[in-house]
Design an enzyme around this catalytic site. Structure first.
Site, PDB file in Angstrom:
ATOM      1  N   HIS A 133      -0.828   0.061  -9.808  1.00 39.63           N
ATOM      2  CA  HIS A 133      -1.555  -0.873  -8.924  1.00 39.63           C
ATOM      3  C   HIS A 133      -2.093  -2.074  -9.717  1.00 39.63           C
ATOM      4  O   HIS A 133      -3.287  -2.377  -9.709  1.00 39.63           O
ATOM      5  CB  HIS A 133      -2.694  -0.137  -8.191  1.00 39.63           C
ATOM      6  CG  HIS A 133      -3.155  -0.853  -6.955  1.00 39.63           C
ATOM      7  ND1 HIS A 133      -3.589  -0.211  -5.825  1.00 39.63           N
ATOM      8  CD2 HIS A 133      -3.262  -2.184  -6.671  1.00 39.63           C
ATOM      9  CE1 HIS A 133      -3.948  -1.092  -4.901  1.00 39.63           C
ATOM     10  NE2 HIS A 133      -3.747  -2.316  -5.403  1.00 39.63           N
ATOM     11  N   ARG A 144       0.845  -1.195   0.000  1.00 38.75           N
ATOM     12  CA  ARG A 144       0.000   0.000   0.000  1.00 38.75           C
ATOM     13  C   ARG A 144       0.880   1.244   0.000  1.00 38.75           C
ATOM     14  O   ARG A 144       1.953   1.256   0.632  1.00 38.75           O
ATOM     15  CB  ARG A 144      -0.900   0.029   1.250  1.00 38.75           C
ATOM     16  CG  ARG A 144      -2.059  -0.940   1.210  1.00 38.75           C
ATOM     17  CD  ARG A 144      -3.103  -0.576   0.151  1.00 38.75           C
ATOM     18  NE  ARG A 144      -4.216  -1.506   0.108  1.00 38.75           N
ATOM     19  CZ  ARG A 144      -4.340  -2.528  -0.743  1.00 38.75           C
ATOM     20  NH1 ARG A 144      -3.403  -2.762  -1.640  1.00 38.75           N
ATOM     21  NH2 ARG A 144      -5.412  -3.300  -0.719  1.00 38.75           N
TER      22      ARG A 144
HETATM   23  P1  NDP Z   1      -2.000 -11.656   4.864  1.00 45.51           P
HETATM   24  O1  NDP Z   1      -2.985 -11.096   5.831  1.00 45.51           O
HETATM   25  O2  NDP Z   1      -2.163 -13.052   4.406  1.00 45.51           O
HETATM   26  O3  NDP Z   1      -0.524 -11.533   5.466  1.00 45.51           O
HETATM   27  C1  NDP Z   1      -0.069 -10.417   6.159  1.00 45.51           C
HETATM   28  C2  NDP Z   1       1.342 -10.703   6.686  1.00 45.51           C
HETATM   29  O4  NDP Z   1       1.855  -9.498   7.241  1.00 45.51           O
HETATM   30  C3  NDP Z   1       1.347 -11.753   7.806  1.00 45.51           C
HETATM   31  O5  NDP Z   1       2.459 -12.593   7.675  1.00 45.51           O
HETATM   32  C4  NDP Z   1       1.486 -10.907   9.066  1.00 45.51           C
HETATM   33  O6  NDP Z   1       2.158 -11.546  10.147  1.00 45.51           O
HETATM   34  C5  NDP Z   1       2.338  -9.765   8.555  1.00 45.51           C
HETATM   35  N1  NDP Z   1       2.180  -8.588   9.404  1.00 45.51           N
HETATM   36  C6  NDP Z   1       1.055  -7.899   9.710  1.00 45.51           C
HETATM   37  N2  NDP Z   1       1.310  -6.901  10.565  1.00 45.51           N
HETATM   38  C7  NDP Z   1       2.633  -6.961  10.833  1.00 45.51           C
HETATM   39  C8  NDP Z   1       3.498  -6.215  11.657  1.00 45.51           C
HETATM   40  N3  NDP Z   1       3.060  -5.199  12.415  1.00 45.51           N
HETATM   41  N4  NDP Z   1       4.815  -6.561  11.700  1.00 45.51           N
HETATM   42  C9  NDP Z   1       5.277  -7.591  10.960  1.00 45.51           C
HETATM   43  N5  NDP Z   1       4.489  -8.351  10.150  1.00 45.51           N
HETATM   44  C10 NDP Z   1       3.196  -8.037  10.088  1.00 45.51           C
HETATM   45  O7  NDP Z   1      -1.990 -10.640   3.617  1.00 45.51           O
HETATM   46  P2  NDP Z   1      -1.731 -10.992   2.081  1.00 45.51           P
HETATM   47  O8  NDP Z   1      -0.420 -11.665   1.966  1.00 45.51           O
HETATM   48  O9  NDP Z   1      -2.903 -11.666   1.491  1.00 45.51           O
HETATM   49  O10 NDP Z   1      -1.683  -9.520   1.450  1.00 45.51           O
HETATM   50  C11 NDP Z   1      -0.773  -8.533   1.865  1.00 45.51           C
HETATM   51  C12 NDP Z   1      -1.130  -7.186   1.273  1.00 45.51           C
HETATM   52  O11 NDP Z   1      -0.805  -7.124  -0.118  1.00 45.51           O
HETATM   53  C13 NDP Z   1      -2.616  -6.821   1.272  1.00 45.51           C
HETATM   54  O12 NDP Z   1      -3.044  -6.388   2.546  1.00 45.51           O
HETATM   55  C14 NDP Z   1      -2.671  -5.715   0.248  1.00 45.51           C
HETATM   56  O13 NDP Z   1      -2.453  -4.468   0.875  1.00 45.51           O
HETATM   57  C15 NDP Z   1      -1.504  -6.020  -0.697  1.00 45.51           C
HETATM   58  N6  NDP Z   1      -1.966  -6.380  -2.049  1.00 45.51           N
HETATM   59  C16 NDP Z   1      -1.545  -5.620  -3.112  1.00 45.51           C
HETATM   60  C17 NDP Z   1      -1.930  -5.952  -4.384  1.00 45.51           C
HETATM   61  C18 NDP Z   1      -1.442  -5.178  -5.566  1.00 45.51           C
HETATM   62  O14 NDP Z   1      -1.918  -5.416  -6.686  1.00 45.51           O
HETATM   63  N7  NDP Z   1      -0.509  -4.270  -5.415  1.00 45.51           N
HETATM   64  C19 NDP Z   1      -2.794  -7.102  -4.659  1.00 45.51           C
HETATM   65  C20 NDP Z   1      -3.167  -7.848  -3.488  1.00 45.51           C
HETATM   66  C21 NDP Z   1      -2.756  -7.482  -2.228  1.00 45.51           C
HETATM   67  P3  NDP Z   1       1.506 -12.812  10.895  1.00 45.51           P
HETATM   68  O15 NDP Z   1       1.491 -13.902   9.860  1.00 45.51           O
HETATM   69  O16 NDP Z   1       2.434 -13.094  12.006  1.00 45.51           O
HETATM   70  O17 NDP Z   1       0.123 -12.392  11.300  1.00 45.51           O
HETATM   71  C1  OXD Z   2      -5.823  -6.062  -3.171  1.00 47.79           C
HETATM   72  C2  OXD Z   2      -5.294  -5.099  -4.129  1.00 47.79           C
HETATM   73  O1  OXD Z   2      -5.766  -5.810  -1.975  1.00 47.79           O
HETATM   74  O2  OXD Z   2      -5.572  -5.224  -5.323  1.00 47.79           O
HETATM   75  O3  OXD Z   2      -6.311  -7.116  -3.626  1.00 47.79           O
HETATM   76  O4  OXD Z   2      -4.557  -4.198  -3.755  1.00 47.79           O
END
Ligand code: NDP
Ligand code: OXD
Length: 309
Positions: free
Chosen positions: A272, A224
């Site tokens: 994006h 993000r």
């Molecule tokens: P998940 O919820 O599956 O994973 C999030 C990860 O981040 C987990 O491993 C979590 O740790 C870790 N995390 C959260 N908070 C912290 C913190 N404070 N410190 C350290 N680690 C942390 O999310 P996804 O993998 O599905 O997606 C990640 C992000 O990717 C989405 O939220 C979105 O913003 C972005 N995205 C972007 C896209 C694009 O086209 N650019 C498309 C799709 C998604 P733990 O496992 O220990 O809870």
């Molecule tokens: C998502 C994205 O969160 O597209 O899926 O950013």
């Protein structure tokens, strides 16, 4: 029970058509044409107008059409009783990993540099680092981060990941929590951000973080825009500590025409598109949750409103 689509920016027609193709009898409504508000229990959302969900007194589920839910949770008027779900989809995961891999390889083999040289008709062979010489750090080891890390590892990179809680991933060094962040950063020559946006992770890509990376580190932000302190990135690129950045997400999207990122020689901008939800592929889990809601069964891919992801 109707499904209402509350979406200011993403593929509304595509979602309507896909839902109707799967369930021709489904009552699909598009906000603001909601019909009787008390009939609405299930909403499909992306960047909704803030406060919109307050109009539906019986709303029970808001399904994000993407993996992230920050666009829903930022609403201060979100009804308290509502469950929030997100997309977890193999195609979305695969697309993210291939996109990040493309950015990594583009940087490592300097394809942009060769394109530039071609424009100048210059034949200049440059030395390059081999995959095993490069440490890649993936911030966030959730659905997208862990798969991306494993795919990069398969290509021979030294990969490490950082999450909130400890993780075990084959052949990948893992770090957890703020106390292990510095050690993680110290050997991340390429830093990939795949964190969800929460109060804890906002602005995490800042000067202090960048200073802890090895010299010439490269930043990839596909999570993000609010993760990145934009001015800190520009300063660290301009003073030579960072070698470049590929950014797919921005504080303001579309990126404003006069934004300095557009013309910065060491920043690559993409709009994006790292991984875009395909309604055909994600519709089944939406309908599954729609059915579960009616049968009062537990929903799939529910996010924790306390954790924010
Ligand atoms: P998940 O919820 O599956 O994973 C999030 C990860 O981040 C987990 O491993 C979590 O740790 C870790 N995390 C959260 N908070 C912290 C913190 N404070 N410190 C350290 N680690 C942390 O999310 P996804 O993998 O599905 O997606 C990640 C992000 O990717 C989405 O939220 C979105 O913003 C972005 N995205 C972007 C896209 C694009 O086209 N650019 C498309 C799709 C998604 P733990 O496992 O220990 O809870
Ligand atoms: C998502 C994205 O969160 O597209 O899926 O950013």
């Amino acid at each position: 029970m109707p499904i209402i689509i509350v979406n200011q920016s993403r593929y509304i027609r595509h979602w309507v058509d896909t839902l109707k193709a799967k369930r021709p009898d489904l009552d699909v409504r598009v906000y603001p044409d909601a019909g009787a508000p008390e009939e609405i229990e299930f909403a499909l959302a992306w960047n909704h107008p803030l406060g919109a969900f307050q109009e539906f007194p019986n709303l029970k589920c808001i399904a994000s059409t993407g993996a992230g839910v920050d666009h829903i949770l930022r609403d201060p008027d979100l009804p308290a009783q509502v469950q929030i779900t997100r997309i977890v989809d193999e195609n979305l995961t695969h697309d993210m990993a291939t996109f990040v891999t493309a950015l990594v390889l583009n940087h490592v083999r300097d394809l942009d540099g060769y394109k530039e040289a071609q424009r100048e008709r210059t034949w200049a062979q440059k030395r390059y680092l081999r995959t095993q010489d490069l440490g890649i750090g993936v911030m966030g080891l959730g659905v997208l981060g862990s798969y991306t890390a494993l795919q990069l590892r398969k290509l021979g990179f030294r990969v490490q990941g950082w999450a909130k809680s400890p993780k075990v991933l084959e052949d990948i060094g893992t770090y957890a929590g703020p106390e292990e962040l510095d050690a993680f950063l110290a050997s991340s020559r390429i830093l990939v951000c795949l964190l969800p946006l929460t109060p804890e992770t906002a602005n995490i890509l800042n000067k202090e973080t960048f200073q802890k990376l090895p010299k010439d580190a490269f930043i990839i932000n596909v999570a993000r825009g609010e993760h990145l302190v934009e001015q800190d990135l520009i300063e660290m690129l301009d003073d030579g500590h960072l070698s470049g950045a590929s950014l797919d997400v921005f504080r303001e999207e579309p990126l404003p025409e006069n934004h300095p990122f557009w013309s910065h020689p060491r920043i690559n901008v993409t709009p994006h598109i790292a991984s875009v939800t395909n309604p055909e592929s994600a519709v089944e889990q939406i309908l599954e949750n729609y059915d579960r809601l009616q049968k009062k069964e537990p929903l799939l891919n529910v996010v924790s409103r306390t954790k924010g992801y």
